[in-house]
Design a protein around this motif. Structure first.
Motif, PDB file in Angstrom:
ATOM      1  N   UNK A 113       0.825  -1.217   0.000  1.00 30.91           N
ATOM      2  CA  UNK A 113       0.000   0.000   0.000  1.00 30.91           C
ATOM      3  C   UNK A 113       0.861   1.269   0.000  1.00 30.91           C
ATOM      4  N   UNK A 114       2.023   1.214   0.657  1.00 31.35           N
ATOM      5  CA  UNK A 114       2.915   2.394   0.623  1.00 31.35           C
ATOM      6  C   UNK A 114       3.288   2.709  -0.826  1.00 31.35           C
ATOM      7  N   UNK A 115       3.566   1.652  -1.591  1.00 28.91           N
ATOM      8  CA  UNK A 115       3.892   1.854  -3.007  1.00 28.91           C
ATOM      9  C   UNK A 115       2.683   2.403  -3.771  1.00 28.91           C
ATOM     10  N   UNK A 116       1.529   1.777  -3.557  1.00 28.70           N
ATOM     11  CA  UNK A 116       0.335   2.172  -4.296  1.00 28.70           C
ATOM     12  C   UNK A 116      -0.011   3.642  -4.007  1.00 28.70           C
ATOM     13  N   UNK A 117       0.197   4.060  -2.746  1.00 24.92           N
ATOM     14  CA  UNK A 117      -0.186   5.414  -2.345  1.00 24.92           C
ATOM     15  C   UNK A 117       0.871   6.467  -2.658  1.00 24.92           C
ATOM     16  N   UNK A 118       1.997   6.022  -3.180  1.00 22.67           N
ATOM     17  CA  UNK A 118       3.076   6.965  -3.485  1.00 22.67           C
ATOM     18  C   UNK A 118       2.643   7.890  -4.616  1.00 22.67           C
ATOM     19  N   UNK A 119       2.828   9.217  -4.410  1.00 16.63           N
ATOM     20  CA  UNK A 119       2.504  10.163  -5.488  1.00 16.63           C
ATOM     21  C   UNK A 119       3.605  10.062  -6.520  1.00 16.63           C
ATOM     22  N   UNK A 120       3.237   9.826  -7.804  1.00 15.07           N
ATOM     23  CA  UNK A 120       4.282   9.680  -8.834  1.00 15.07           C
ATOM     24  C   UNK A 120       4.124  10.719  -9.934  1.00 15.07           C
TER      25      UNK A 120
END
Ligand code: SF4
Length: 359
Positions: free
Chosen positions: A352-359
């Motif tokens: 989830x940390x990856x999914x929620x990362x603003x890119x």
């Protein structure tokens, strides 16, 4: 590989009622190739006729027909990775894509059961993101050389050796490994994930080549592990240069699990989804995909006017999944993929940390 069941620390296996007990076992359907089945599967054969000769379709069609009927009865959704064979990818799958896309898309569907046509770590990721759904894999032995290169204990030792260094884990790992790490990454977002961390040094595991490829694009010091994908590590730069020489104008696009020397001779590098989008958007006249062989066949059925040159490296783990095994999975509700809730909570956090990362 045996089905990974990480429940041993939490509760005895007997405490879990099997999916077969919960859903019941269905009788095997008649698998004769009747005129009615030929008619009802005709539109699906259109999609795969370049890969399956007409006389062989008689063996495929009854399975395709039975699977599509039973998945409705079971309220099941079939997820198929881009490396699955065209019969699975085009004829029975509901959702296709790379592993993370599949798991995320499955959260949006109203199905009780997920049949994961891919390898075991993908089924675990689906279970992490869909804890209330029953996740089945048609062959629990479908492993992965990258995922099996590292264990949770290995990550704990790395953290002792490099205290304070953040750990980025490729999604191609077990839930047990994800649970020990700070954040996950995919082959498409690994650079953004690494750059997002407030540290000059980052552990990027377990794919050595993915880490070497990202190290070329960042000023951070990248530490890694000796894991390799047994399919992508077989490609060499010399082999690709020979294809270029023999096919003037060919575009070569490679997966970042390949050695950096291979990526250096590619015209583009990206995840499986990135490669597919590249072909669909740019429509190169002739292209070579430096990845698992089935993916070229799967896109070929969707894009016209692109000539695919195919050095055929197959993933033996992906190829464990077949139509007869998918049918068995639906009939017997096997093999169920379970993850110890204590491990699942920590592993989910890393995803989830990856999914929620603003890119
Ligand atoms: S293609 Fe490589 S990374 Fe993908 S499942 Fe097979 S061994 Fe693992």
């Amino acid at each position: 590989m045996t089905m990974l069941d990480l429940r041993t620390d939490a509760a005895p296996a007997s405490a879990f009622e099997s999916a077969a007990a919960r859903f019941g076992i269905l009788e095997k359907p008649d698998l004769a190739f009747t005129p009615a089945i030929a008619r009802e599967t005709e539109h699906l054969y259109e999609k795969v006729k370049d890969f399956i000769p007409a006389f062989e379709w008689a063996a495929y069609a009854p399975y395709v027909h039975a699977i599509n009927r039973l998945k409705k009865e079971r309220n099941a959704v079939i997820l198929a990775h881009n490396y699955q064979t065209p019969d699975i990818f085009h004829c029975v799958a509901d959702i296709v894509g790379d592993s993370l896309q599949l798991a995320r898309d499955a959260t949006q569907v109203n199905a009780e059961v997920i049949i994961q046509c891919g390898v075991h770590f993908m089924a675990e990721t689906s279970k992490l993101l869909n804890p209330d759904k029953t996740v089945l894999i048609p062959d629990a032995r479908a492993g992965c050389s990258l995922s099996e290169s590292i264990t949770g204990a290995d990550v704990r030792l790395l953290k002792q050796r490099y205290p304070g260094v953040p750990v980025v884990t490729y999604v191609n790992t077990s839930a047990e490994v994800k649970a020990e790490t700070d954040i996950c990454c995919t082959s498409s977002n690994v650079l953004s994930v690494v750059e997002s961390l407030d540290s000059d040094t980052v552990l990027c595991i377990p794919d050595e080549y993915l880490a070497m490829n990202v190290a070329r694009q960042t000023n951070k010091k990248i530490l890694t592990w000796k894991g390799h994908c047994e399919v992508h590590e077989r490609f060499t730069a010399d082999e690709l240069l020979a294809y270029k020489e023999a096919n003037p104008g060919i575009e070569i696009i490679g997966h970042p699990e390949c050695h950096p020397d291979v990526i250096a001779v590619c015209d583009f590098s990206g995840s499986t989804s990135g490669m597919i989008n590249y072909v669909k958007d740019k429509r190169p006249g002739r292209v070579l995909l430096v990845t698992e062989c089935s993916m070229a066949s799967n896109i070929q059925a969707e894009v016209q006017g692109v000539d695919f040159v195919k050095p055929c490296n197959l993933c033996p783990h992906m190829k464990r999944i077949t139509l007869p095994k998918i049918l068995d999975s639906l009939l017997n509700m096997t093999d169920e993929v379970l993850v110890d809730p204590a491990i699942a909570d920590r592993a989910r956090l890393a995803v989830e940390r990856m999914v929620n990362l603003k890119q």
